[in-house]
Design a protein around this motif. Structure first.
Motif, PDB file in Angstrom:
ATOM      1  N   THR A 162       0.837  -1.201   0.000  1.00  0.00           N
ATOM      2  CA  THR A 162       0.000   0.000   0.000  1.00  0.00           C
ATOM      3  C   THR A 162       0.869   1.247   0.000  1.00  0.00           C
ATOM      4  O   THR A 162       2.014   1.211   0.471  1.00  0.00           O
ATOM      5  CB  THR A 162      -0.938   0.027   1.231  1.00  0.00           C
ATOM      6  OG1 THR A 162      -1.699   1.237   1.218  1.00  0.00           O
ATOM      7  CG2 THR A 162      -0.148  -0.031   2.522  1.00  0.00           C
ATOM      8  N   ASP A 163       0.311   2.336  -0.535  1.00  0.00           N
ATOM      9  CA  ASP A 163       1.028   3.617  -0.470  1.00  0.00           C
ATOM     10  C   ASP A 163       0.515   4.492   0.668  1.00  0.00           C
ATOM     11  O   ASP A 163       0.921   5.645   0.783  1.00  0.00           O
ATOM     12  CB  ASP A 163       0.914   4.369  -1.799  1.00  0.00           C
ATOM     13  CG  ASP A 163      -0.514   4.799  -2.123  1.00  0.00           C
ATOM     14  OD1 ASP A 163      -1.449   4.333  -1.431  1.00  0.00           O
ATOM     15  OD2 ASP A 163      -0.692   5.591  -3.054  1.00  0.00           O
ATOM     16  N   ALA A 164      -0.359   3.955   1.523  1.00  0.00           N
ATOM     17  CA  ALA A 164      -0.743   4.695   2.728  1.00  0.00           C
ATOM     18  C   ALA A 164       0.501   4.869   3.593  1.00  0.00           C
ATOM     19  O   ALA A 164       1.302   3.944   3.744  1.00  0.00           O
ATOM     20  CB  ALA A 164      -1.828   3.937   3.496  1.00  0.00           C
ATOM     21  N   ALA A 165       0.678   6.063   4.146  1.00  0.00           N
ATOM     22  CA  ALA A 165       1.885   6.362   4.908  1.00  0.00           C
ATOM     23  C   ALA A 165       1.981   5.466   6.138  1.00  0.00           C
ATOM     24  O   ALA A 165       1.132   5.495   7.019  1.00  0.00           O
ATOM     25  CB  ALA A 165       1.890   7.828   5.316  1.00  0.00           C
ATOM     26  N   ALA A 176       5.616  -3.719   7.804  1.00  0.00           N
ATOM     27  CA  ALA A 176       6.939  -3.321   7.322  1.00  0.00           C
ATOM     28  C   ALA A 176       6.814  -2.188   6.321  1.00  0.00           C
ATOM     29  O   ALA A 176       5.736  -1.928   5.763  1.00  0.00           O
ATOM     30  CB  ALA A 176       7.652  -4.516   6.682  1.00  0.00           C
ATOM     31  N   ILE A 177       7.949  -1.511   6.114  1.00  0.00           N
ATOM     32  CA  ILE A 177       8.042  -0.476   5.088  1.00  0.00           C
ATOM     33  C   ILE A 177       9.333  -0.678   4.314  1.00  0.00           C
ATOM     34  O   ILE A 177      10.289  -1.281   4.807  1.00  0.00           O
ATOM     35  CB  ILE A 177       8.014   0.947   5.690  1.00  0.00           C
ATOM     36  CG1 ILE A 177       9.189   1.159   6.651  1.00  0.00           C
ATOM     37  CG2 ILE A 177       6.709   1.222   6.380  1.00  0.00           C
ATOM     38  CD1 ILE A 177       9.315   2.571   7.166  1.00  0.00           C
ATOM     39  N   ARG A 178       9.353  -0.201   3.109  1.00  0.00           N
ATOM     40  CA  ARG A 178      10.581  -0.136   2.310  1.00  0.00           C
ATOM     41  C   ARG A 178      11.011   1.319   2.297  1.00  0.00           C
ATOM     42  O   ARG A 178      10.206   2.207   2.022  1.00  0.00           O
ATOM     43  CB  ARG A 178      10.316  -0.636   0.888  1.00  0.00           C
ATOM     44  CG  ARG A 178      11.549  -0.776   0.021  1.00  0.00           C
ATOM     45  CD  ARG A 178      12.434  -1.917   0.464  1.00  0.00           C
ATOM     46  NE  ARG A 178      11.745  -3.197   0.513  1.00  0.00           N
ATOM     47  CZ  ARG A 178      11.598  -4.005  -0.545  1.00  0.00           C
ATOM     48  NH1 ARG A 178      12.071  -3.645  -1.725  1.00  0.00           N
ATOM     49  NH2 ARG A 178      10.981  -5.160  -0.413  1.00  0.00           N
ATOM     50  N   GLY A 208      14.348   5.902   7.509  1.00  0.00           N
ATOM     51  CA  GLY A 208      14.120   7.034   6.622  1.00  0.00           C
ATOM     52  C   GLY A 208      12.679   7.468   6.508  1.00  0.00           C
ATOM     53  O   GLY A 208      12.395   8.489   5.915  1.00  0.00           O
ATOM     54  N   GLY A 209      11.742   6.692   7.068  1.00  0.00           N
ATOM     55  CA  GLY A 209      10.337   7.072   6.987  1.00  0.00           C
ATOM     56  C   GLY A 209       9.669   6.527   5.741  1.00  0.00           C
ATOM     57  O   GLY A 209      10.282   5.893   4.875  1.00  0.00           O
ATOM     58  N   SER A 210       8.386   6.805   5.639  1.00  0.00           N
ATOM     59  CA  SER A 210       7.573   6.263   4.558  1.00  0.00           C
ATOM     60  C   SER A 210       7.902   6.923   3.225  1.00  0.00           C
ATOM     61  O   SER A 210       8.042   8.141   3.140  1.00  0.00           O
ATOM     62  CB  SER A 210       6.088   6.459   4.864  1.00  0.00           C
ATOM     63  OG  SER A 210       5.298   6.065   3.759  1.00  0.00           O
ATOM     64  N   ILE A 211       8.046   6.100   2.183  1.00  0.00           N
ATOM     65  CA  ILE A 211       8.181   6.613   0.825  1.00  0.00           C
ATOM     66  C   ILE A 211       7.079   6.022  -0.056  1.00  0.00           C
ATOM     67  O   ILE A 211       7.215   5.915  -1.264  1.00  0.00           O
ATOM     68  CB  ILE A 211       9.567   6.306   0.233  1.00  0.00           C
ATOM     69  CG1 ILE A 211       9.841   4.798   0.229  1.00  0.00           C
ATOM     70  CG2 ILE A 211      10.651   7.044   0.978  1.00  0.00           C
ATOM     71  CD1 ILE A 211      11.103   4.416  -0.506  1.00  0.00           C
ATOM     72  N   GLY A 212       5.983   5.621   0.606  1.00  0.00           N
ATOM     73  CA  GLY A 212       4.852   5.088  -0.151  1.00  0.00           C
ATOM     74  C   GLY A 212       4.939   3.602  -0.430  1.00  0.00           C
ATOM     75  O   GLY A 212       4.222   3.101  -1.287  1.00  0.00           O
ATOM     76  N   LEU A 213       5.820   2.891   0.271  1.00  0.00           N
ATOM     77  CA  LEU A 213       5.942   1.440   0.108  1.00  0.00           C
ATOM     78  C   LEU A 213       5.763   0.788   1.473  1.00  0.00           C
ATOM     79  O   LEU A 213       6.726   0.611   2.234  1.00  0.00           O
ATOM     80  CB  LEU A 213       7.302   1.070  -0.488  1.00  0.00           C
ATOM     81  CG  LEU A 213       7.580   1.577  -1.902  1.00  0.00           C
ATOM     82  CD1 LEU A 213       9.012   1.255  -2.307  1.00  0.00           C
ATOM     83  CD2 LEU A 213       6.602   0.971  -2.895  1.00  0.00           C
ATOM     84  N   GLY A 214       4.519   0.465   1.804  1.00  0.00           N
ATOM     85  CA  GLY A 214       4.206  -0.197   3.065  1.00  0.00           C
ATOM     86  C   GLY A 214       3.639  -1.575   2.795  1.00  0.00           C
ATOM     87  O   GLY A 214       3.057  -1.840   1.727  1.00  0.00           O
ATOM     88  N   PHE A 215       3.815  -2.484   3.777  1.00  0.00           N
ATOM     89  CA  PHE A 215       3.403  -3.874   3.586  1.00  0.00           C
ATOM     90  C   PHE A 215       2.641  -4.355   4.810  1.00  0.00           C
ATOM     91  O   PHE A 215       3.037  -4.073   5.950  1.00  0.00           O
ATOM     92  CB  PHE A 215       4.621  -4.764   3.335  1.00  0.00           C
ATOM     93  CG  PHE A 215       5.466  -4.311   2.179  1.00  0.00           C
ATOM     94  CD1 PHE A 215       5.121  -4.629   0.874  1.00  0.00           C
ATOM     95  CD2 PHE A 215       6.594  -3.530   2.396  1.00  0.00           C
ATOM     96  CE1 PHE A 215       5.896  -4.185  -0.186  1.00  0.00           C
ATOM     97  CE2 PHE A 215       7.363  -3.086   1.339  1.00  0.00           C
ATOM     98  CZ  PHE A 215       7.020  -3.418   0.043  1.00  0.00           C
TER      99      PHE A 215
END
Length: 451
Positions: A301-304, A327-329, A337-344
């Motif tokens: 998802t791209d949710a922050a 998780a996030i990428r 580094g925080g959210s870049i629109g790649l969350g799992f």
């Protein structure tokens, strides 16, 4: 030369000599001769006042002062007459005196009115041309008036689901961590990630507590953990908690609206929105400082989503939980580094099954094929190449050999080693599953009973 001790001064001015000096033809001297008497006056009357004048109060310095009546004539003793009023001044006389004629004033007034009208007209034209909202040539979209928000609006969903999402705080000695969790049962069971509570799992004196949306804080205990799916269940002793409704993650499609709810960076009750970017995305989780080493069949998802969102809810447009954010990428070092629109997120269909087993038995058994594999590609097809086969495993019994490239498990295509893991894990222990392999350029289908 001047005499010693005598100061010489300049002679007086001519005007002073004429005013105060002796006449030029006078022969009298200022001094009398010795024994000479002053001249007797040549008149008998006193020089300054008559006899008895010394008793005149105007001559007597010791006389007292007396105030007399006002110096007015007898005719004015009566009431004074009111003075006559003159004509009032006009506005023209006040402003311009008597130098401007009435015609000139009328002309000035007419010019002022004309300038005001022209200025107002020009100002209105300028304002209308500069503001499209008042331009008569622009058509505005119609908005239907309504008192409430639509049933599927984010505000309505958040209002229903946020009370069912809690913040989780873990403290071990002087160290601590935080995350999120979802209340899934009225008895106080909370579903979260294993990496949120793993540091407190086997540590005496560790404290795990939950903070609800209304600020209520309650201690929690770990019911069970599953390292292979990064899921855990904790229990909180509270009365009548708000329970989240679980949805159907298999029904999700790319582009569906989703809402992430959790406590990123300790900010409880945070709501972010986005869409489903992908489904069935194999993602390997290896949290630093935890015992997590899992591969999940993730919803992307791209949710922050940021650190602290872990264990929180991924909700669909109806308010049903469809995933557990895990998780996030990121591009930052160490995943900070925080959210870049790649969350799992872990699909709720998998999480529901794991949670039920953890609540019932405290542990989870996973189906295992019994092979070690690596990702390969020949430029045409991708797969998982078998590196070794464990003795007595399901793969050995099915005839899978080293070097075989597994391209399908059941009806799911396999394109990598991580995808092989999630494809096998979706089946129950004891299930017989067809395994499609490529051996020496030929496709073979081998039935394996998972153990």
């Amino acid at each position: 030369m001047p005499a010693r001790g005598i100061e010489q001064v300049a002679p007086p001015a001519e005007a002073l000599s004429k005013a105060f000096g002796r006449p030029a033809d006078a022969d009298e001297t200022l001094q009398r001769a010795p024994g000479e008497k002053p001249l007797a006056p040549d008149r008998d009357d006193p020089a300054f006042w008559d006899e008895g004048s010394e008793r005149d109060p105007w001559r007597n310095p010791a006389a007292s002062a007396v105030l007399g009546p006002p110096a007015a004539s007898e005719d004015s003793a009566g009431e004074r007459a009111e003075p006559d009023r003159g004509p009032l001044l006009s506005a023209r006389e006040v402003l311009f005196g008597r130098r401007v004629s009435p015609r000139a004033l009328a002309a000035l007034a007419a010019v002022a009115v004309l300038l005001a009208v022209v200025g107002g007209f020009v100002g209105r034209l300028t304002a209308e041309e500069g503001n499209p909202l008042t331009n008569p040539d622009v058509t505005l979209a119609e908005v239907e008036p309504g008192d409430g928000r639509p049933a599927g609006a984010v505000a309505g969903v958040a209002k229903r689901v946020v009370p069912a999402v809690v913040s989780i705080e873990v403290r071990v000695g002087g160290q601590g961590g935080s995350g999120s969790g979802v209340v899934i049962d009225g008895n106080g069971y909370v579903l979260t990630n294993n990496h949120v509570v793993s540091m407190a799992a086997d540590t005496p004196g560790a404290q795990v507590s939950t903070v609800f949306h209304d600020g209520t804080r309650a201690p929690a205990r770990i019911v069970g953990r599953d390292l292979k799916t990064d899921l855990a269940v904790i229990k909180v002793e509270v009365a009548n908690p708000t329970v989240a409704q679980l949805g159907d993650s298999d029904a999700l499609a790319v582009g569906d609206d989703v809402i992430a709810i959790g406590s990123p960076l300790g900010l409880s009750g945070t709501v972010t929105t986005g869409i489903v970017s992908s489904v069935h995305r194999p993602v390997r989780l290896a949290g630093e400082g935890t015992d997590t080493n899992a591969v999940i069949d993730a919803i992307q998802t791209d949710a922050a989503i940021n650190p602290g969102n872990s264990g929180g809810a991924l909700v669909d447009g109806n308010g049903a939980v469809v995933g557990i954010n895990s998780a996030i990428r990121t591009l930052g070092a160490g995943g900070e580094g925080g959210s870049i629109g790649l969350g799992f997120a872990i699909p709720i269909d998998d999480a529901r099954r794991i949670a039920e087993e953890l609540i019932r038995t405290g542990q989870v058994r996973h189906a295992d094929l019994g092979v070690n594999a690596k990702s390969v590609s020949d430029g045409v097809a991708d797969g998982a190449q078998v590196q070794n086969v464990q003795d007595g495993s399901s793969a050995a019994a099915a005839g899978i050999a080293e070097g075989d490239v597994i391209i399908r498990v059941g009806d799911r295509k396999v394109g990598s080693a991580d995808e092989l893991i999630v494809a096998v894990d979706r089946h129950q222990v004891g299930a017989t599953v067809p395994i499609t392999v490529v051996r020496q350029g030929r496709e073979l289908v081998l039935d394996a009973t998972l153990r």
